[in-house]
Design a protein around this motif. Structure first.
Motif, short mmCIF file in Angstrom:
data_model
loop_
_atom_site.label_atom_id
_atom_site.label_comp_id
_atom_site.label_asym_id
_atom_site.label_seq_id
_atom_site.Cartn_x
_atom_site.Cartn_y
_atom_site.Cartn_z
N ALA A 101 0.91 -1.14 0.00
CA ALA A 101 -0.10 -0.12 -0.13
C ALA A 101 0.98 1.23 0.09
O ALA A 101 0.62 2.28 -0.94
N LEU A 102 1.84 1.35 0.86
CA LEU A 102 2.79 2.31 0.86
C LEU A 102 3.65 2.33 -0.58
O LEU A 102 3.67 3.69 -1.01
N ALA A 103 4.06 1.52 -1.04
CA ALA A 103 4.99 1.63 -2.32
C ALA A 103 3.94 1.97 -3.32
O ALA A 103 4.33 3.04 -4.14
N ASN A 104 2.72 1.65 -3.48
CA ASN A 104 1.66 2.26 -4.60
C ASN A 104 1.30 3.59 -4.26
O ASN A 104 1.39 4.18 -5.16
N PHE A 105 1.13 3.89 -2.96
CA PHE A 105 0.81 5.17 -2.85
C PHE A 105 1.89 6.34 -3.14
O PHE A 105 1.76 7.41 -3.75
N VAL A 106 3.04 6.09 -2.80
CA VAL A 106 4.24 6.71 -2.90
C VAL A 106 4.56 6.95 -4.63
O VAL A 106 4.76 8.03 -5.16
N ALA A 107 4.20 5.96 -5.16
CA ALA A 107 4.37 5.75 -6.69
C ALA A 107 3.30 6.79 -7.44
O ALA A 107 3.62 7.34 -8.46
N GLU A 108 1.96 6.84 -6.76
CA GLU A 108 1.01 7.69 -7.13
C GLU A 108 1.58 9.12 -7.08
O GLU A 108 1.11 9.96 -7.88
N LEU A 109 2.04 9.60 -6.07
CA LEU A 109 2.80 10.80 -5.89
C LEU A 109 3.97 11.10 -6.65
O LEU A 109 3.83 12.24 -7.01
N GLU A 110 4.69 10.40 -6.97
CA GLU A 110 5.75 10.43 -7.95
C GLU A 110 5.31 10.33 -9.12
O GLU A 110 4.64 9.45 -9.49
N PRO A 111 5.84 10.96 -10.39
CA PRO A 111 6.86 11.92 -10.25
C PRO A 111 6.61 13.29 -9.76
O PRO A 111 7.36 14.17 -9.71
N HIS A 112 5.46 13.67 -9.26
CA HIS A 112 4.83 14.89 -9.17
C HIS A 112 5.71 15.65 -7.67
O HIS A 112 5.91 16.72 -8.19
N GLY A 113 5.91 14.67 -6.97
CA GLY A 113 6.64 15.11 -5.80
C GLY A 113 7.97 15.45 -6.18
O GLY A 113 8.59 16.68 -5.60
N THR A 114 8.57 15.00 -7.04
CA THR A 114 9.92 15.25 -7.70
C THR A 114 9.80 16.68 -8.46
O THR A 114 10.56 17.78 -8.31
N SER A 115 8.79 16.76 -9.36
CA SER A 115 8.38 18.22 -10.21
C SER A 115 8.46 19.31 -9.01
O SER A 115 8.95 20.38 -9.14
N ASN A 116 7.54 19.03 -7.74
CA ASN A 116 7.43 20.27 -6.76
C ASN A 116 8.88 20.29 -5.99
O ASN A 116 8.93 21.45 -5.81
#
Length: 770
Positions: free
Chosen positions: A586-601
């Protein structure tokens, strides 16, 4: 005055000394840095990693490299064309081990007759002429006392003996009773301590640097640095704890020959430094708050409020104003009760007011304060309004408040002076160190120096604030990460994407709470956001953070009386990340959902911070992605060799993908080099218009005069941008030929499609070529 273009903060300690810093100057120069910025280097408590517990102000700490190390750093910096900014601590000294602090040792030995009785801020009359030292397990726990080698010992603690108070064979308890100090149970510190501390830290005793000789002795070594040209500027730790910050800064400016000075001062929204302060600005928390909010989606506020209400099992979300009033009152009535009672003792007995009522009224005024402190007469209106609000919330105190008002307003009076020193303590402990661990709708917002009720800022608001910064504080520091931030810039950048992914966040939180429940909804939101922001991270780091967060919040457990059952649930939830395949997935999937947008930020926020008005600081190691959490996690060692190697590869033509580690290093190095080498491109501030369907997803500004300076272009709200169809017809207009410092691509005057400009990276740094 010599001033920096940029700074790089290094944590100096036994594992990374001043000599190590000297060896790093070549890399810092290549990175584009202008000044090296070092944490406190005066001799501190043995083993201290942070250095804010200075025990000997007359020497550079041998464990941190000693005077030879400072000389080496200064020499290396000068050879590379770098300046040196040093962090100093005027408000307090470390007294955890009295024998290490000659000032404190002499005070304990000689009492009120000691020269240093004037240096430390002790209320001698309260305590029967003795300093109360809260080290005992309880007041009755005196069996551990012994006299060894002419010292009074309590287990591992050593204390001096006054002359003539011991002869061979004397009972240690009787010897203790003859001293100028009294060892008391540690729980008595909350209400019965009689020396001023740094916040609620018993092992940091307040200094009275407003007294000329105390200033001179505690700053003799610091002044030598300037006399010998070793240091170029100073960062002043916690000036709000001083009796007279304005006078202190004036004295320091004179003593250093007019050097560059910054104050570690938290400004609340709309608050400004007094124009009488002789300094160039703050250490940048105000800038951090502005940058962060550019990357938070305002549309999420209502949804996250609704989720917050459900997590609290309430009809409405947390009322922040009521929360911080309560947390500040908890602090004023709890761990800082000693300071409140000392204020009450300053009210003249002739006023014939009940001491408890006076203390209650003073605490209520402090809890109604919207800022850290006043600098009377500056801020008198804030004080008056806080007294009025205190009367509104507690009508039963109105009569006492009316009588206290003239005393609180009298800037020359003892009560007013000490009140100003105390209000910031309550604010820091009640807000930063309590409420920020309770108010958890979005972790990006609860950062040091920020008001979490300001959910997001538009580009228009941001531009107005930057224009004001350029006009009023062009030499003030800007920052995104420090040794005190609750979460690093990259952790916050990823957490901010939650504002664009609320349904996914709710689903993830529901899943992990079902699989590994934390029985405190708001804390669960905080802990899981922090894990998401920091990931990947090892078990020990996350366990330490979660425990600290829970105890700081103080709702389900606390530092003094831990709830072991709750803490077992908390530890199990963190363990599940590593031990439960379902939670891990669940954690891996959610982190993947936020990236690459977190990197863009991350890249966007960094470029904005490095190129906006002010002096940008880079906290050690953050030229790579850094998912650190609150201290001491954010003071871990940095792999500088990896960064040196990566920078050399970039300079040899490497072109990393924007998700690669080196992409952030590219942004940092190219922005810093441009600021240092082309200062004429950073002499103004003008918003740059963007037009088209996705114009709201860009922040752009030109730092030159007449629109011909360095032009920053950064992506906002990238997840929603992708969901809405990308850049489409969105364009930015440039008035002449430009080159992107990040890609080397060139563009002619006129409209540039954002889809083209930001094809490789979510940011661009454009420089005129004609």
């Amino acid at each position: 005055m010599k001033t920096p273009v940029s700074t790089y903060r290094l944590q100096i300690r036994a594992g990374f000394t001043l000599q190590d810093a000297a060896d790093l100057t070549g890399y810092l120069r290549s990175l584009g840095i202008d000044w090296v910025y070092v944490s406190p280097i005066l001799t501190a408590e043995e083993g201290s990693d942070h250095g804010y517990d200075v025990t000997d102000p007359s020497t550079v700490d041998p464990s941190r490299g000693g005077p030879e190390g400072l000389s080496a750093l200064s020499k290396a910096a000068k050879e590379k064309g770098l300046g040196v900014l040093a962090d100093i601590v005027p408000n307090h000294m470390g007294v955890a081990s009295p024998k290490q602090n000659a000032w404190w040792w002499q005070l304990l030995k000689e009492g009120r007759g000691s020269k240093y009785a004037e240096a430390f801020d002790v209320d001698w009359d309260f305590g029967g002429g003795k300093i109360r030292i809260p080290v005992l397990g309880s007041d009755d726990d005196l069996d551990g006392l012994s006299v060894v080698d002419g010292e009074l010992r309590y287990y591992d603690h050593s204390f001096p003996l006054a002359e003539g108070t011991y002869t061979s064979g004397d009972n240690p308890r009787e010897v203790h009773a003859r001293q100028h100090y009294e060892l008391v149970g540690w729980r008595r510190a909350d209400a019965e301590l009689n020396y001023r501390r740094f916040f609620a830290v018993n092992t940091l005793a307040g200094l009275r640097v407003e007294i000329p000789w105390v200033f001179d002795e505690s700053h003799e070594e610091i002044v030598r640095w300037f006399r010998e040209g070793l240091v170029d500027g100073l960062r002043i730790d916690h000036p709000d704890g001083l009796a007279d910050p304005e006078g202190y800064l004036a004295r320091l400016r004179e003593a250093t020959g007019g050097a560059y000075l910054l104050v570690e001062k938290i400004l609340e929204p709309g608050e400004e430094l007094p124009d009488t302060f002789e300094c160039e600005g703050t250490t940048g928390y105000d800038a951090l708050a502005d940058v962060d909010r550019l990357f938070v989606d305002p549309a999420a506020e209502e949804y996250l409020n609704s989720l917050d209400a459900r997590l609290r099992d309430a009809e409405s979300p947390a009322n922040y104003a009521a929360m911080i009033h309560g947390t500040k009152r908890r602090i004023a009535d709890g761990i800082l009760r000693s300071e409140i009672l000392r204020l009450a003792r300053l009210v003249p007995p002739s006023m014939d007011l009940p001491a408890e009522k006076v203390a209650d009224a003073i605490a209520e005024v402090i809890c109604c304060f919207p800022i850290y402190r006043t600098y009377l007469p500056y801020g008198q209106d804030v004080l008056a309004e806080s007294i009025r609000r205190a009367g509104e919330s507690r009508a039963d105190l109105n009569e006492v408040l009316e009588l206290l008002t003239p005393l609180l307003m009298d800037s020359s009076g003892a009560l007013a002076q000490r009140f100003q020193q105390t209000s910031g303590m309550v604010m820091a402990k009640g807000v930063e160190d309590t409420a920020f661990f309770r108010y958890s709708r979005l972790g990006t917002l609860t950062e040091v120096g920020a008001d979490p009720t300001e959910f997001a800022v538009s580009t228009d608001v941001f531009h107005r604030r930057m224009a004001r910064r350029q006009q009023a504080l062009p030499l003030s520091m800007t920052t995104l990460s420090t040794h005190d931030t609750k979460r690093s810039e990259d952790a916050r950048a990823r957490i901010s994407v939650i504002s664009e992914a609320v349904p996914e966040w709710e689903l993830f939180l529901g899943t992990v709470q079902e699989l590994a429940p934390i029985p405190d909804g708001p804390l669960a939101a905080l802990v899981w956001q922090s894990i998401v922001g920091a990931w990947p991270a090892d078990r020990g780091r996350l366990q330490s953070y979660a425990l600290k967060a829970a105890r700081e919040a103080g709702n389900s457990t606390n530092w003094t009386d831990p709830n072991q059952e709750f803490e077992r649930h908390l530890a199990a939830a963190v363990d599940s990340v590593f031990d439960s395949p379902e939670v891990g997935a669940a954690l891996a999937n959610f982190v993947a959902e936020l990236e690459p947008h977190g990197t863009s930020n991350s890249l966007s926020a960094k470029l904005v911070q490095l190129t906006m008005p002010g002096v940008p600081d880079v906290y050690q190691g953050t030229e790579f992605r850094d998912g650190s959490l609150t201290d001491p996690d954010n003071r871990r060692p940095v792999d500088f060799q990896a960064r040196i190697t990566a920078l050399a590869e970039l300079d040899n033509g490497a072109s990393p993908a924007f998700t690669d580690e080196a992409a952030k290093l590219l942004v940092v190095s190219r922005a810093l080099r441009l600021r240092r080498d082309r200062p004429e491109l950073f002499s103004g501030y003008t918003p740059v218009g963007v037009h088209g369907a996705a114009a709201g997803h860009v922040v752009a500004f030109d730092r030159g005069v007449a629109g011909r300076g360095a032009l920053t272009v950064a992506t906002r709200l990238p997840k929603r941008l992708a969901r809405e169809g990308g850049w489409r017809d969105t364009v930015i207009e440039v008035s002449g030929n430009v080159r992107d410092e990040l890609t080397g691509a060139t563009y002619g005057a006129g409209n540039i499609l954002l889809e083209t400009l930001l094809e490789k990276y979510p940011v661009a740094l454009l420089v005129p070529t004609d």
